[in-house]
Design a protein around this motif. Sequence first.
Motif, short mmCIF file in Angstrom:
data_model
loop_
_atom_site.label_atom_id
_atom_site.label_comp_id
_atom_site.label_asym_id
_atom_site.label_seq_id
_atom_site.Cartn_x
_atom_site.Cartn_y
_atom_site.Cartn_z
N LYS A 35 -50.64 52.08 9.35
CA LYS A 35 -51.50 51.05 9.92
C LYS A 35 -51.48 49.83 9.01
O LYS A 35 -51.74 49.95 7.81
N VAL A 36 -51.19 48.68 9.58
CA VAL A 36 -51.13 47.43 8.83
C VAL A 36 -52.19 46.50 9.40
O VAL A 36 -52.25 46.28 10.62
N ARG A 37 -53.02 45.93 8.54
CA ARG A 37 -54.07 45.02 8.97
C ARG A 37 -54.08 43.82 8.04
O ARG A 37 -54.15 43.96 6.82
N LEU A 38 -53.99 42.63 8.61
CA LEU A 38 -54.08 41.40 7.85
C LEU A 38 -55.23 40.58 8.45
O LEU A 38 -55.03 39.66 9.24
N GLY A 39 -56.46 40.99 8.11
CA GLY A 39 -57.65 40.34 8.63
C GLY A 39 -57.66 40.29 10.13
O GLY A 39 -57.27 41.24 10.81
N TRP A 40 -58.08 39.16 10.68
CA TRP A 40 -58.13 38.98 12.13
C TRP A 40 -56.76 38.59 12.68
O TRP A 40 -56.54 38.62 13.88
N GLY A 41 -55.83 38.21 11.80
CA GLY A 41 -54.57 37.63 12.23
C GLY A 41 -53.49 38.59 12.67
O GLY A 41 -52.60 38.22 13.44
N PHE A 42 -53.54 39.85 12.20
CA PHE A 42 -52.46 40.77 12.54
C PHE A 42 -52.92 42.21 12.35
O PHE A 42 -53.56 42.53 11.36
N ARG A 43 -52.57 43.05 13.33
CA ARG A 43 -52.81 44.49 13.22
C ARG A 43 -51.66 45.22 13.90
O ARG A 43 -51.18 44.79 14.94
N ALA A 44 -51.25 46.32 13.30
CA ALA A 44 -50.18 47.13 13.91
C ALA A 44 -50.38 48.59 13.52
O ALA A 44 -50.84 48.89 12.42
N ILE A 45 -50.05 49.47 14.44
CA ILE A 45 -50.00 50.91 14.18
C ILE A 45 -48.58 51.33 14.49
O ILE A 45 -48.11 51.21 15.63
N ILE A 46 -47.88 51.81 13.47
CA ILE A 46 -46.47 52.15 13.60
C ILE A 46 -46.29 53.65 13.41
O ILE A 46 -46.68 54.19 12.37
N PRO A 47 -45.71 54.33 14.39
CA PRO A 47 -45.43 55.75 14.20
C PRO A 47 -44.44 55.96 13.06
O PRO A 47 -43.44 55.23 12.97
N ARG A 48 -44.70 56.92 12.18
CA ARG A 48 -43.79 57.14 11.06
C ARG A 48 -42.41 57.59 11.52
O ARG A 48 -41.43 57.39 10.81
N THR A 49 -42.32 58.15 12.71
CA THR A 49 -41.01 58.55 13.24
C THR A 49 -40.13 57.33 13.50
O THR A 49 -38.92 57.45 13.58
N ASN A 50 -40.72 56.13 13.62
CA ASN A 50 -39.96 54.90 13.83
C ASN A 50 -39.47 54.28 12.52
O ASN A 50 -38.71 53.32 12.55
N ILE A 51 -39.92 54.79 11.39
CA ILE A 51 -39.54 54.23 10.10
C ILE A 51 -38.37 55.05 9.55
O ILE A 51 -38.48 56.26 9.34
N ILE A 52 -37.26 54.38 9.34
CA ILE A 52 -36.05 55.05 8.88
C ILE A 52 -35.97 55.10 7.36
O ILE A 52 -35.58 56.09 6.77
N HIS A 53 -36.36 53.99 6.70
CA HIS A 53 -36.20 53.89 5.25
C HIS A 53 -37.26 52.95 4.69
O HIS A 53 -37.58 51.94 5.30
N ALA A 54 -37.77 53.28 3.53
CA ALA A 54 -38.69 52.39 2.81
C ALA A 54 -38.39 52.49 1.33
O ALA A 54 -38.10 53.57 0.81
N ALA A 55 -38.43 51.35 0.64
CA ALA A 55 -38.17 51.31 -0.79
C ALA A 55 -38.87 50.10 -1.39
O ALA A 55 -39.12 49.12 -0.69
N PRO A 56 -39.20 50.15 -2.68
CA PRO A 56 -39.82 48.99 -3.32
C PRO A 56 -38.87 47.79 -3.29
O PRO A 56 -37.65 47.94 -3.38
N GLY A 57 -39.46 46.62 -3.12
CA GLY A 57 -38.66 45.39 -3.14
C GLY A 57 -38.24 45.04 -4.55
O GLY A 57 -38.83 45.48 -5.53
N ARG A 58 -37.23 44.22 -4.65
CA ARG A 58 -36.75 43.75 -5.95
C ARG A 58 -37.03 42.26 -6.05
O ARG A 58 -36.76 41.51 -5.12
N GLY A 59 -37.57 41.85 -7.15
CA GLY A 59 -37.85 40.43 -7.34
C GLY A 59 -39.06 40.00 -6.53
O GLY A 59 -39.80 40.80 -5.99
N ARG A 60 -39.23 38.70 -6.46
CA ARG A 60 -40.35 38.12 -5.70
C ARG A 60 -39.84 37.53 -4.41
O ARG A 60 -38.95 36.68 -4.43
#
Length: 65
Positions: A35-60
């Motif tokens: 679940k991602v929430r950015l105040g009133w501006g954005f909300r999303a619920i994403i099934p984990r089955t839809n996520i293929i890969h996640a990793a920490p970002g590099r740099g800024r």
Amino acid sequence: MKYAFRYDGPGGWVVRAMGMGPRFSSIEVAEDTVKVRLGWGFRAIIPRTNIIHAAPGRGRPFSRG
């Protein structure tokens, strides 16, 4: 697990002033959803089955939204 967004750089104060700062925003990882929430501006619920890969970002990232 609940995580906070990073609010640094010149755009951080703009996001806070618009009511989308750390107090109102989060990323929550549950067993079957992300679940991602950015105040009133954005909300999303994403099934984990839809996520293929996640990793920490590099740099800024150069991003404003």
